[in-house]
Design a protein around this motif. Structure first.
Motif, PDB file in Angstrom:
ATOM      1  N   GLY A  33       0.607  -1.271   0.372  1.00  0.00           N
ATOM      2  CA  GLY A  33      -0.054   0.295   0.274  1.00  0.00           C
ATOM      3  C   GLY A  33       0.795   1.130  -0.128  1.00  0.00           C
ATOM      4  N   LEU A  34       1.909   0.850   0.546  1.00  0.00           N
ATOM      5  CA  LEU A  34       3.122   2.842   0.658  1.00  0.00           C
ATOM      6  C   LEU A  34       3.385   2.685  -0.451  1.00  0.00           C
ATOM      7  N   LYS A  35       3.557   1.309  -0.805  1.00  0.00           N
ATOM      8  CA  LYS A  35       4.583   1.789  -2.126  1.00  0.00           C
ATOM      9  C   LYS A  35       3.472   2.236  -3.634  1.00  0.00           C
ATOM     10  N   ALA A  36       2.251   1.792  -3.286  1.00  0.00           N
ATOM     11  CA  ALA A  36       1.834   2.200  -4.221  1.00  0.00           C
ATOM     12  C   ALA A  36       1.417   3.604  -4.373  1.00  0.00           C
ATOM     13  N   ILE A  37       1.611   4.156  -2.831  1.00  0.00           N
ATOM     14  CA  ILE A  37       1.380   5.507  -2.496  1.00  0.00           C
ATOM     15  C   ILE A  37       2.848   6.551  -3.376  1.00  0.00           C
ATOM     16  N   VAL A  38       3.715   5.650  -3.128  1.00  0.00           N
ATOM     17  CA  VAL A  38       5.051   6.907  -3.397  1.00  0.00           C
ATOM     18  C   VAL A  38       4.858   6.356  -4.934  1.00  0.00           C
ATOM     19  N   ASP A  39       4.676   5.193  -5.535  1.00  0.00           N
ATOM     20  CA  ASP A  39       4.101   5.346  -6.993  1.00  0.00           C
ATOM     21  C   ASP A  39       3.996   6.157  -7.282  1.00  0.00           C
ATOM     22  N   THR A  40       2.417   6.670  -7.260  1.00  0.00           N
ATOM     23  CA  THR A  40       1.248   7.723  -7.674  1.00  0.00           C
ATOM     24  C   THR A  40       2.296   9.338  -6.939  1.00  0.00           C
ATOM     25  N   PHE A  41       2.396   9.409  -6.544  1.00  0.00           N
ATOM     26  CA  PHE A  41       2.536  10.867  -5.577  1.00  0.00           C
ATOM     27  C   PHE A  41       4.115  10.789  -5.123  1.00  0.00           C
ATOM     28  N   GLY A  42       4.895  10.196  -5.226  1.00  0.00           N
ATOM     29  CA  GLY A  42       6.541  11.083  -5.049  1.00  0.00           C
ATOM     30  C   GLY A  42       6.853  10.750  -3.303  1.00  0.00           C
ATOM     31  N   SER A  43       8.011  10.363  -3.864  1.00  0.00           N
ATOM     32  CA  SER A  43       8.548   9.840  -2.154  1.00  0.00           C
ATOM     33  C   SER A  43       8.602  11.525  -0.867  1.00  0.00           C
ATOM     34  N   HIS A  44       7.878  12.779  -1.664  1.00  0.00           N
ATOM     35  CA  HIS A  44       7.293  13.368  -0.463  1.00  0.00           C
ATOM     36  C   HIS A  44       6.591  13.371  -0.431  1.00  0.00           C
ATOM     37  N   VAL A  45       5.795  12.735   0.345  1.00  0.00           N
ATOM     38  CA  VAL A  45       4.810  11.977   0.800  1.00  0.00           C
ATOM     39  C   VAL A  45       4.912  11.328   2.111  1.00  0.00           C
ATOM     40  N   LEU A  46       6.720  10.853   2.620  1.00  0.00           N
ATOM     41  CA  LEU A  46       7.124  10.077   3.013  1.00  0.00           C
ATOM     42  C   LEU A  46       8.028  11.175   4.127  1.00  0.00           C
ATOM     43  N   HIS A  47       7.959  10.760   5.580  1.00  0.00           N
ATOM     44  CA  HIS A  47       9.191  11.170   6.873  1.00  0.00           C
ATOM     45  C   HIS A  47      10.437  10.745   6.009  1.00  0.00           C
ATOM     46  N   PHE A  52      -6.730  17.223  -0.287  1.00  0.00           N
ATOM     47  CA  PHE A  52      -8.206  17.958   0.539  1.00  0.00           C
ATOM     48  C   PHE A  52      -8.989  18.397  -0.208  1.00  0.00           C
ATOM     49  N   HIS A  53      -8.138  19.202  -1.506  1.00  0.00           N
ATOM     50  CA  HIS A  53      -8.299  20.132  -1.937  1.00  0.00           C
ATOM     51  C   HIS A  53      -8.672  19.671  -3.457  1.00  0.00           C
ATOM     52  N   ASN A  54      -8.391  18.249  -3.575  1.00  0.00           N
ATOM     53  CA  ASN A  54      -8.550  17.755  -5.358  1.00  0.00           C
ATOM     54  C   ASN A  54      -9.336  16.620  -5.464  1.00  0.00           C
ATOM     55  N   GLU A  55      -9.876  16.700  -5.675  1.00  0.00           N
ATOM     56  CA  GLU A  55     -10.650  15.470  -5.796  1.00  0.00           C
ATOM     57  C   GLU A  55     -10.026  14.677  -7.241  1.00  0.00           C
ATOM     58  N   GLU A  56      -9.634  14.703  -7.617  1.00  0.00           N
ATOM     59  CA  GLU A  56      -9.046  13.710  -8.899  1.00  0.00           C
ATOM     60  C   GLU A  56      -7.676  13.297  -7.486  1.00  0.00           C
ATOM     61  N   LYS A  57      -6.809  13.816  -6.827  1.00  0.00           N
ATOM     62  CA  LYS A  57      -5.940  13.003  -6.648  1.00  0.00           C
ATOM     63  C   LYS A  57      -6.713  12.433  -5.450  1.00  0.00           C
ATOM     64  N   ARG A  58      -7.728  12.915  -4.644  1.00  0.00           N
ATOM     65  CA  ARG A  58      -8.170  12.009  -3.766  1.00  0.00           C
ATOM     66  C   ARG A  58      -8.820  11.000  -3.905  1.00  0.00           C
TER      67      ARG A  58
END
Length: 204
Positions: A45-59, A74-80
């Motif tokens: 699941g985390l790998k899928a998020i990083v592949d989609t949104f990039g590594s800047h969503v990681l600590h 939150f402000h972007n329906e397509e991204k949600r």
């Protein structure tokens, strides 16, 4: 096993309702807990998020930075929707795995606390759907008071979810939480007496 789907919206009081039944010993599956499990370091699941949104969503330690991800979706329906599609299969598989464990243990009643119960069509596998309902004005006031949000931020979070009024059509029981905590408990006592105790007696 009697399956209850519990749903609501942000600041509707769903957690308060769940706590009432938890305190009475009713087991539950919390989709938010499952959602955290499936994005722990090393998970698909985390790998899928990083592949989609990039590594800047990681600590820096490799864990998910929820604030950074939240600011994106939150402000972007397509991204949600993208985020939901990343995690949907992983969350579903884990919930079905937990369901099987409870069924094997002959659990008489199980509550599913799933925010996207309607949107994700989980309601189709439930025996009953319970909706914790508040009007939008109450939602906004509670969010601003509880979280310190501006009205705009509160509305953005409310609008990122399916409207509670639209969920009513799929609900078997409406739990109205627009009033006082005492009024809520009176409703829950009635639901316990009329819906749950009967099932528990029959399972003995």
């Amino acid at each position: 096993m009697f399956k209850i789907g519990l749903t609501g919206g942000i600041a509707s009081g769903k957690s308060t309702v769940l706590t009432y039944f938890k305190d009475k010993g009713i087991p539950y599956i919390d989709a938010d807990i499952v959602a955290r499990e499936v994005v722990e370091p090393g998970t698909e699941g985390l790998k899928a998020i990083v592949d989609t949104f990039g590594s800047h969503v990681l600590h820096d330690d490799g864990t998910l930075n929820r604030e950074a991800l939240g600011a994106i979706v939150f402000h972007n329906e397509e991204k949600r929707q993208l985020l939901n599609s990343c995690l949907k299969t992983h969350i579903r598989n884990r919930i079905m795995e937990l369901t099987a464990q409870y069924e094997q243990g002959n659990t008489p009643v199980l509550i599913y606390d799933i925010p996207l119960l309607i949107e994700g069509e989980w309601y189709t596998m439930m025996d009953e759907v319970w909706l914790v309902y508040v009007n939008e004005t109450t939602q906004i006031e509670r969010l601003m008071s509880r979280n310190g949000y501006t009205r705009e931020d509160a509305l953005a979070r409310i609008n990122s979810q399916m409207r509670l009024d639209d969920k009513r059509a799929n609900a078997d029981i409406i739990i109205d939480n627009n009033s006082t905590p005492h009024d809520l408990i009176v409703q829950l006592d009635t639901i316990w007496n009329e819906r749950i105790e009967t099932v528990l007696q029959e399972s003995k």
